[in-house]
Design a protein around this motif. Structure first.
Motif, mmCIF file in Angstrom:
data_model
loop_
_atom_site.group_PDB
_atom_site.id
_atom_site.type_symbol
_atom_site.label_atom_id
_atom_site.label_comp_id
_atom_site.label_asym_id
_atom_site.label_seq_id
_atom_site.Cartn_x
_atom_site.Cartn_y
_atom_site.Cartn_z
ATOM 1 N N PHE A 141 66.954 21.749 22.572
ATOM 2 C CA PHE A 141 65.794 21.576 23.446
ATOM 3 C C PHE A 141 65.242 20.176 23.155
ATOM 4 C CE2 PHE A 141 66.348 26.043 22.730
ATOM 5 C CZ PHE A 141 66.024 26.654 23.932
ATOM 6 N N GLU A 142 65.375 19.244 24.111
ATOM 7 C CA GLU A 142 65.114 17.832 23.828
ATOM 8 C C GLU A 142 64.056 17.236 24.755
ATOM 9 O OE1 GLU A 142 69.462 16.339 22.379
ATOM 10 O OE2 GLU A 142 69.306 16.942 24.479
ATOM 11 N N PRO A 143 62.885 16.860 24.213
ATOM 12 C CA PRO A 143 61.849 16.206 25.034
ATOM 13 C C PRO A 143 62.016 14.688 25.050
ATOM 14 C CG PRO A 143 60.943 16.751 22.882
ATOM 15 C CD PRO A 143 62.402 17.154 22.856
ATOM 16 N N PHE A 144 61.915 14.098 26.230
ATOM 17 C CA PHE A 144 61.938 12.648 26.377
ATOM 18 C C PHE A 144 60.700 12.219 27.158
ATOM 19 C CE2 PHE A 144 66.323 13.976 25.789
ATOM 20 C CZ PHE A 144 66.737 13.125 24.781
ATOM 21 N N GLU A 145 60.524 10.926 27.364
ATOM 22 C CA GLU A 145 59.311 10.432 28.010
ATOM 23 C C GLU A 145 59.187 10.918 29.444
ATOM 24 O OE1 GLU A 145 56.873 6.249 28.664
ATOM 25 O OE2 GLU A 145 59.010 6.192 28.205
ATOM 26 N N LYS A 146 60.290 10.891 30.191
ATOM 27 C CA LYS A 146 60.240 11.207 31.621
ATOM 28 C C LYS A 146 60.823 12.569 31.981
ATOM 29 C CE LYS A 146 58.784 7.007 32.817
ATOM 30 N NZ LYS A 146 57.452 6.782 33.376
ATOM 31 N N PHE A 147 61.550 13.193 31.049
ATOM 32 C CA PHE A 147 62.176 14.482 31.375
ATOM 33 C C PHE A 147 62.388 15.312 30.118
ATOM 34 C CE2 PHE A 147 65.581 11.580 30.380
ATOM 35 C CZ PHE A 147 66.539 12.354 29.720
ATOM 36 N N TYR A 148 62.733 16.570 30.344
ATOM 37 C CA TYR A 148 62.973 17.521 29.262
ATOM 38 C C TYR A 148 64.297 18.205 29.569
ATOM 39 C CZ TYR A 148 61.853 21.334 25.967
ATOM 40 O OH TYR A 148 61.859 22.215 24.921
ATOM 41 N N ARG A 149 65.219 18.194 28.617
ATOM 42 C CA ARG A 149 66.528 18.782 28.931
ATOM 43 C C ARG A 149 66.945 19.802 27.883
ATOM 44 N NH1 ARG A 149 70.823 13.853 27.646
ATOM 45 N NH2 ARG A 149 70.619 13.918 25.377
ATOM 46 N N ILE A 150 67.823 20.722 28.317
ATOM 47 C CA ILE A 150 68.383 21.739 27.436
ATOM 48 C C ILE A 150 69.896 21.616 27.502
ATOM 49 C CG2 ILE A 150 68.599 24.208 26.992
ATOM 50 C CD1 ILE A 150 65.825 24.523 28.300
ATOM 51 N N ARG A 151 70.520 21.521 26.325
ATOM 52 C CA ARG A 151 71.978 21.405 26.275
ATOM 53 C C ARG A 151 72.573 22.501 25.392
ATOM 54 N NH1 ARG A 151 73.692 15.358 24.853
ATOM 55 N NH2 ARG A 151 72.142 15.575 23.190
ATOM 56 N N PHE A 152 73.775 22.971 25.756
ATOM 57 C CA PHE A 152 74.529 23.921 24.951
ATOM 58 C C PHE A 152 75.726 23.188 24.342
ATOM 59 C CE2 PHE A 152 73.501 27.764 27.931
ATOM 60 C CZ PHE A 152 72.176 27.696 27.542
ATOM 61 N N ARG A 153 76.072 23.538 23.106
ATOM 62 C CA ARG A 153 77.339 23.064 22.549
ATOM 63 C C ARG A 153 78.368 24.173 22.758
ATOM 64 N NH1 ARG A 153 78.834 18.899 19.547
ATOM 65 N NH2 ARG A 153 76.725 18.357 18.850
ATOM 66 N N ILE A 154 79.294 23.918 23.654
ATOM 67 C CA ILE A 154 80.331 24.895 23.981
ATOM 68 C C ILE A 154 81.680 24.309 23.588
ATOM 69 C CG2 ILE A 154 81.411 26.237 25.836
ATOM 70 C CD1 ILE A 154 78.750 26.018 27.361
ATOM 71 N N ASP A 155 82.409 25.035 22.738
ATOM 72 C CA ASP A 155 83.713 24.569 22.241
ATOM 73 C C ASP A 155 83.609 23.172 21.639
ATOM 74 O OD1 ASP A 155 84.784 26.946 23.135
ATOM 75 O OD2 ASP A 155 85.458 26.133 25.040
ATOM 76 N N GLY A 156 82.498 22.919 20.933
ATOM 77 C CA GLY A 156 82.340 21.660 20.221
ATOM 78 C C GLY A 156 81.797 20.502 21.034
ATOM 79 N N VAL A 157 81.568 20.717 22.340
ATOM 80 C CA VAL A 157 81.109 19.633 23.211
ATOM 81 C C VAL A 157 79.745 19.994 23.805
ATOM 82 C CG1 VAL A 157 81.626 18.273 25.272
ATOM 83 C CG2 VAL A 157 83.485 19.004 23.770
ATOM 84 N N LEU A 158 78.780 19.051 23.764
ATOM 85 C CA LEU A 158 77.454 19.301 24.333
ATOM 86 C C LEU A 158 77.488 19.190 25.850
ATOM 87 C CD1 LEU A 158 75.081 17.456 21.853
ATOM 88 C CD2 LEU A 158 75.026 19.882 22.400
#
Length: 563
Positions: A201-218
């Motif tokens: 769960f990653e907050p940045f200045e202009k947006f907020y994103r959610i990433r999954f690591r699947i099979d070693g790759v985000l």
């Protein structure tokens, strides 16, 4: 009496009795003074806006003539906007213009200044029009979340334990926000169903994103509204028993998601303060991974036989090496699961315990409290153990105690961060462990990597012989009896061409010849040369076997192994 009531009395717009009566009514009904003032017909909204402008020197704006599509998003938190009745109108540099109907509400202006770190410029607007705009903006934020969540979703039950310190009313409102709760549960279930190992769960200045690591790759899976970052962080921290008021230092915790009656998934939670809010990473700890069995991990038949033979020995040390995320924990727990019988006492020291295995005594090390790996190991030796697992050998003290345990009739499992099996022995020597102790205790070292497994949509490909030889194949192996495959991509694998992962292993038993090299302070290259002569395959060679079997692609093996 409120600041607005006093101003109206001083200007002669209200009598002291009227103001006092309205003030008492507002307190009794827990409503803002301005609402009752307008509802009682004592003043019109337009007249009140004009009065506030004249009295306090702020400009007036007719919201009906303002282009509301240009209002800045995610500047003021939705909950704060609704509670304090303010709306961000424009942001220029470090100045923020806000619409407000009661300029005496200095608490609201201070809150906005604190949250946004901007200079706040109030602009007076008519109260009913402001309430309509606030409702519209709040509904818009909820709809964005609802769109991300969807309607028909299968959601597990999120284990919610009370925080050690009861949260304030404002925070409770945040963490119980229904759209946020629903959204978080949906994200967690999506991650489990996708086979993810981590959520970011990653907050940045202009947006907020959610990433999954699947099979070693985000892989990015969602960009929810930036305004929910605080609520989402609070929700996760409360469930994980973390301090929700502390946002300046990293924290670690755990939470649980009950997926069904007989399946619950644990999450290891880590928070990190960043420039634009707290980044949260959640590691999915699925106990079913330890129940996969040794056949599912990808050991070749000869490697499996060597490993089983080593772990069934009554005493000695087995070391598993590899980088973070290479599956060392799952390999160790698979071995422990094989050995976990009623007549065996197994103890583990981990940082932290990732997989809960019934029948195994698991200890979380806590350096701050003095419970280090070394301290846990010393305690284990007084607990009549048969098998000991140390999460990681990090220092000489831990290595010495683990080796003494292996020499005194215990089977010891542990991990190290080295590139391959031969370099593990020289790493122990560099730590300060005496060569004699290494030679007399270590019975096997396994190095491993995880390569992505080709999906069923894979297709045969043609690779030039020169490229195959350069990769490590011998000329006699390129005989046309096998076919290399390439990733294609389909709905099942999400277009990546890979689904799941397979282990690549280097299994090196410690033979008498290797012991002699250790005792003579031999180098990793000498140990490797001897192991190769004894038939031990390198990681690259083991990976090429997987290519011949059609389990993975050549580029995947080249990417995760060194030659």
């Amino acid at each position: 009496m409120s600041g607005l009531a006093r101003a109206l009395v001083q200007a002669g717009r209200l009598s002291a009795q009227q103001a006092e009566a309205l003030h008492k009514q507002a307190q009794a009904e827990k409503q803002p003074f301005i609402d009752l003032l307008l509802a009682g017909g004592l003043m019109e909204a337009r007249a009140l806006a004009g009065f506030c402008s004249d009295m306090f020197g702020y400009p007036v704006l007719d919201l009906a003539t303002f282009n509301q599509s240009h209002l800045p998003d995610n500047v003021i938190d939705v909950k704060l906007m609704q509670k304090e009745r303010v709306v961000a109108l424009a942001k220029r540099g470090n100045k923020l213009s806000v619409a407000i109907s009661d300029p005496t509400n200095t608490h609201a202006l201070d809150q906005i200044k604190f949250q946004t770190e901007l200079a706040v410029e109030p602009i007076i607007v008519e109260h009913p029009t402001l309430l309509q705009l606030i409702e519209k903006r709040g509904r818009s934020a909820e709809e964005k979340l609802e769109d991300l969540v969807g309607d028909d979703i299968d959601m597990g039950e999120l284990g919610e334990d009370a925080a050690e310190t009861p949260p304030s009313d404002a925070v409770t409102a945040d963490i119980d926000d229904a759209p946020v709760v629903k959204f978080l549960q949906k994200i967690l279930m999506d991650a489990i169903n996708a086979g993810a190992s981590d959520l970011h769960f990653e907050p940045f200045e202009k947006f907020y994103r959610i990433r999954f690591r699947i099979d070693g790759v985000l892989k990015e899976v969602a960009q929810p509204p930036l305004a929910i970052k605080e609520k989402l962080a609070s929700r996760i921290k409360v469930i994980s028993k973390l301090d929700i008021s502390e946002k300046r230092v990293p924290q670690d915790g755990r939470m649980k998601l009950v997926v069904s009656k007989n399946r619950a998934i644990d999450f290891r939670v880590s928070t990190l303060p960043t420039l634009f809010g707290e980044k949260i990473v959640m590691r999915i700890l699925d106990p079913s991974q330890a129940q996969l069995g040794i056949d599912a991990l990808g050991y070749d038949p000869d490697q499996k036989e060597l490993l089983l033979k080593a772990i069934e020995r009554p005493y000695g040390m087995v070391l598993v090496t590899g980088p973070t995320g290479s599956g060392k924990t799952v390999s160790l727990y698979t071995c422990l699961n094989i050995l976990n019988k009623p007549g065996i006492n197994i103890s583990t020291a981990e940082d932290p315990a990732e997989i809960n295995l019934p029948g195994v005594n698991q200890v979380n090390v806590n350096d701050r409290a003095g419970l280090t790996f070394a301290a846990a190991l010393k305690a284990f030796l007084r607990q009549d153990p048969d098998i000991i697992m140390v999460g990681e050998i990090r220092d000489l003290e831990t290595a010495d105690i683990a080796i003494k345990a292996a020499q005194t009739g215990h089977m010891v499992f542990s991990t190290l961060h080295t590139n391959d099996a031969p370099s593990t022995l020289t790493r122990l020597m560099n730590m300060g462990v005496a060569p004699f102790n290494i030679a007399s205790s270590v019975i096997m070292i396994t190095a491993q990597r995880l390569a992505r497994r080709l999906c069923t949509c894979k297709q045969p490909t043609v690779i030039p012989d020169e490229a195959l030889i350069e990769a490590g194949f011998k000329e006699e192996e390129i005989d046309g009896t096998w076919t290399p495959y390439k990733p294609v991509g389909c709905e099942r694998c999400g277009g990546s061409g890979y689904k799941g992962r397979v282990g690549i292993y280097q299994i090196m038993p410690i033979s008498e010849e290797i012991e002699r090299i250790i005792l003579a302070h031999g180098t990793a290259m000498e140990i490797e040369a001897q192991s190769r002569s004894e038939g031990v395959r390198t990681l690259r060679e083991s990976g090429l076997v997987k290519v011949k079997q059609g389990l993975t692609s050549l580029e995947e093996v080249l990417g995760c192994t060194n030659q």
